[in-house]
Design a protein around this motif. Sequence first.
Motif, short mmCIF file in Angstrom:
data_model
loop_
_atom_site.label_atom_id
_atom_site.label_comp_id
_atom_site.label_asym_id
_atom_site.label_seq_id
_atom_site.Cartn_x
_atom_site.Cartn_y
_atom_site.Cartn_z
N VAL A 187 22.85 32.22 24.81
CA VAL A 187 22.36 31.53 25.99
C VAL A 187 20.99 32.08 26.35
O VAL A 187 20.80 33.30 26.40
CB VAL A 187 23.32 31.68 27.18
N ASP A 188 20.02 31.19 26.61
CA ASP A 188 18.70 31.58 27.08
C ASP A 188 18.36 30.76 28.32
O ASP A 188 18.53 29.53 28.32
CB ASP A 188 17.63 31.36 26.00
N ILE A 189 17.88 31.44 29.35
CA ILE A 189 17.52 30.78 30.61
C ILE A 189 16.06 31.08 30.91
O ILE A 189 15.64 32.25 30.93
CB ILE A 189 18.41 31.27 31.77
N ASN A 190 15.29 30.02 31.13
CA ASN A 190 13.87 30.13 31.46
C ASN A 190 13.66 29.49 32.84
O ASN A 190 13.32 28.30 32.94
CB ASN A 190 13.01 29.43 30.40
N PRO A 191 13.87 30.23 33.92
CA PRO A 191 13.89 29.62 35.26
C PRO A 191 12.57 29.01 35.71
O PRO A 191 12.56 28.15 36.59
CB PRO A 191 14.28 30.81 36.16
N LEU A 192 11.44 29.42 35.11
CA LEU A 192 10.13 28.92 35.55
C LEU A 192 9.61 27.80 34.66
O LEU A 192 8.48 27.35 34.84
CB LEU A 192 9.12 30.07 35.58
N GLY A 193 10.41 27.37 33.70
CA GLY A 193 9.99 26.29 32.81
C GLY A 193 10.13 26.67 31.36
O GLY A 193 10.43 27.82 31.02
#
Length: 371
Positions: free
Chosen positions: A202-208
């Motif tokens: 899982v990878d999360i890029n909260p700013l885009g």
Amino acid sequence: MIQLLSLLLCSQAWAEDSWQLDGYVSPAFAATLRPNAVPQDQFDFGMTDSRVGLSFHGAPLEHWSFKAYLLVGVDTIQAITAAEPVDSDNNGSMDSIATSTSAAMADIVRETSVSFEPAESFDIRLGRMPIPFTSQAQSPDTMLLFPSRAGPNSVFVADDDLGGLAELNLDGVFLGSVGLFNGTGTGVSSSEDLGVLYMARVDINPLGSFGFDESRPSGPFRLGLGAGAIFHPYTSYDSAGYKDVVFTDIRCSLSLRLAVAGLSTGAELLRRFQQDSLTSRPVEATGAFGWAGWYLPMGLEPMLRLGWVVEDQSFAPLQTRWAEAGVNIYPRHADETRAESVKFTLQYNGEYRITERDIAHGIGSQLQLLW
């Protein structure tokens, strides 16, 4: 085969925008000093890890795509080229066999896969591919900050394997994948270890959207958080085909990445736990590495990477440290669309095997040409 490929490429059934052929060439030179080694191994220099990459990929049908990626020149094996009987005491009977060997290319296939994309944000990929267990394992070979991946990878990251992945990408903000693999690497027919390898990431890029390229970041501030896990229960069989030892192999990774105004940095924490039914003794390993690079307008990219690993820490710890520094030079930096097409790397490599009291200092250079 060449004629068949030519016919396929020239066929009207293949639209010009349905396939693409690209690649790279990257000769490299390295010199390494090991002051504590025996005289024969104290100094080594020459061309090393020089490689050629060839990628053929495309989407000839709606919802369907493929990729074939060949990597030549990375690994070699000593192949037997001749064998002769030897009668050392001249009594008419063979006492031994004398063999001659020569370096030969090892496996050159990096990826051969077919993808089905029923929806814009979801696809299923089948074939042979790298297992995307860590963030660095997902970085393209040509967009790494250093010419090679960090030292701790060899302890924790699984080899290329045959299997399948289900991948979800929600506007580049959330990326998830789950997969099943043979668990035997690519030598499935010759392996005596059998058991499915399960993987999740899982990878999360909260700013885009934030790609996995390590060098030459562009755009606004980006943040990436990721976690991966591998569960690999497998059984080892003896030469007669009977069950020998049952293993349980678990690996975990956590990653943090940042990029802004030409500065890119990241860190990854890795953990491995393995146990078998024969000894019931856990084999544990912990490692981490961090890197940073800063792309400057004049086409220079200073970089630094540190790493460490402790292997077999539950029984006989083996500690290793790495320290690497250097600079990437982009002769075509004025052309922003193709600045990375030519990259020259100068770097220092330091390796300190604390437990073995062995140290190595190396310098290296690599020229990478994309086409």
